[in-house]
Design a protein around this motif. Structure first.
Motif, PDB file in Angstrom:
ATOM      1  N   LEU A  29       1.934   1.706  -3.474  1.00 29.78           N
ATOM      2  CA  LEU A  29       0.813   2.167  -4.286  1.00 29.78           C
ATOM      3  C   LEU A  29       0.662   3.684  -4.168  1.00 29.78           C
ATOM      4  N   PRO A  68     -13.821  -0.176  -6.959  1.00 29.95           N
ATOM      5  CA  PRO A  68     -12.388  -0.411  -6.805  1.00 29.95           C
ATOM      6  C   PRO A  68     -11.552   0.434  -7.764  1.00 29.95           C
ATOM      7  N   TYR A 109      -5.056   2.333   6.443  1.00 30.35           N
ATOM      8  CA  TYR A 109      -5.820   1.263   5.792  1.00 30.35           C
ATOM      9  C   TYR A 109      -7.071   1.011   6.622  1.00 30.35           C
ATOM     10  N   ASP A 114       0.829  -1.208   0.000  1.00 33.04           N
ATOM     11  CA  ASP A 114       0.000   0.000   0.000  1.00 33.04           C
ATOM     12  C   ASP A 114       0.865   1.261   0.000  1.00 33.04           C
ATOM     13  N   GLU A 122     -12.475  -2.118   1.481  1.00 30.27           N
ATOM     14  CA  GLU A 122     -11.107  -1.851   1.909  1.00 30.27           C
ATOM     15  C   GLU A 122     -10.649  -0.592   1.201  1.00 30.27           C
ATOM     16  N   LYS A 152      -9.801   0.326  -2.543  1.00 32.32           N
ATOM     17  CA  LYS A 152      -9.056  -0.855  -2.993  1.00 32.32           C
ATOM     18  C   LYS A 152     -10.009  -1.950  -3.472  1.00 32.32           C
ATOM     19  N   CYS A 153     -11.029  -2.236  -2.687  1.00 27.89           N
ATOM     20  CA  CYS A 153     -12.044  -3.204  -3.094  1.00 27.89           C
ATOM     21  C   CYS A 153     -13.337  -2.874  -2.365  1.00 27.89           C
TER      22      CYS A 153
END
Length: 213
Positions: A9, A78, A33, A6, A106, A56-57
């Motif tokens: 990212l 996402p 997160y 992450d 997430e 993220k999702c």
């Protein structure tokens, strides 16, 4: 705390704006997160300011509510980012928007104060933020325009075709009503008419498309 993936990212995301090494490090150190469960309300009527969000999702539904009715103004999927849910561009702006988790979520969250401070230092990042806000605003206005000028029967049909998978949409009449800003009874009546016309088949919690458009 973010894991290494992450952190990378975020660094990849923000390096395109020519941020200094120190500012990139500041972003990763002040990012979090977060996991949320389906049905959770994240942002009730401007009561909180989350910050710069990267999904993220999962899925987030943004909606406005008035007089007991709701209408969806956009969804975050996402890979999407959101700055509309924070008044970082102008502290006087008040967005009365609710954010509801539609699928287990997430996301990576950058603290709003940190993001605002860094954004002001880089024109590229400021422009990118303004562009995100403009796109979200245009999407919201398009939905409002459709709600005002498009017949509800067509809006319901469009919703079914857009969200169905393999010709089947698993949902409730209440959910469709909330998405489109109308009453459940009205949705039920229109769906029954569609079924009579052979367009769809209704079963409990499921709508099956019978006639392609």
């Amino acid at each position: 705390m973010l894991n290494k993936a992450d952190e990378n990212l975020l660094k990849d995301k923000f390096s395109q704006f020519d941020l200094s090494k120190d500012d990139l490090e500041t972003i990763t150190q002040n990012a979090t997160y977060i996991k949320c469960q389906k049905g959770q309300i994240l942002y009730p009527n401007g009561a909180n300011c989350y910050g710069f969000v990267i999904v993220k999702c999962g899925k987030i539904r943004a909606f406005v509510q008035d007089l007991g009715k709701e209408i969806t103004i956009f969804n975050l999927n996402p890979g999407d980012e959101c700055v509309l849910c924070m008044p970082c561009m102008n502290q006087n702006l008040q967005f009365e928007i609710n954010l509801e988790v539609k699928e287990n979520l997430e996301m990576i969250l950058i603290d709003s104060n940190i993001f605002s401070q860094i954004r002001q230092k880089y024109q590229k990042l400021t422009n990118y933020t303004l562009n995100l806000i403009s796109k979200r605003f245009a999407m919201s206005m398009n939905i409002m325009q459709t709600a005002l000028f498009t017949p509800l029967s067509k809006r319901i049909l469009d919703f079914i075709y857009k969200n169905a998978k393999n010709g089947v949409l698993k949902t409730t009449h209440e959910t469709i009503a909330s998405e489109l800003g109308t009453a459940r009874e009205v949705v039920s009546r229109i769906l029954k008419d569609m079924e009579k016309n052979g367009e769809i088949c209704l079963t409990r919690g499921k709508i099956t498309i019978k006639k392609q458009i």
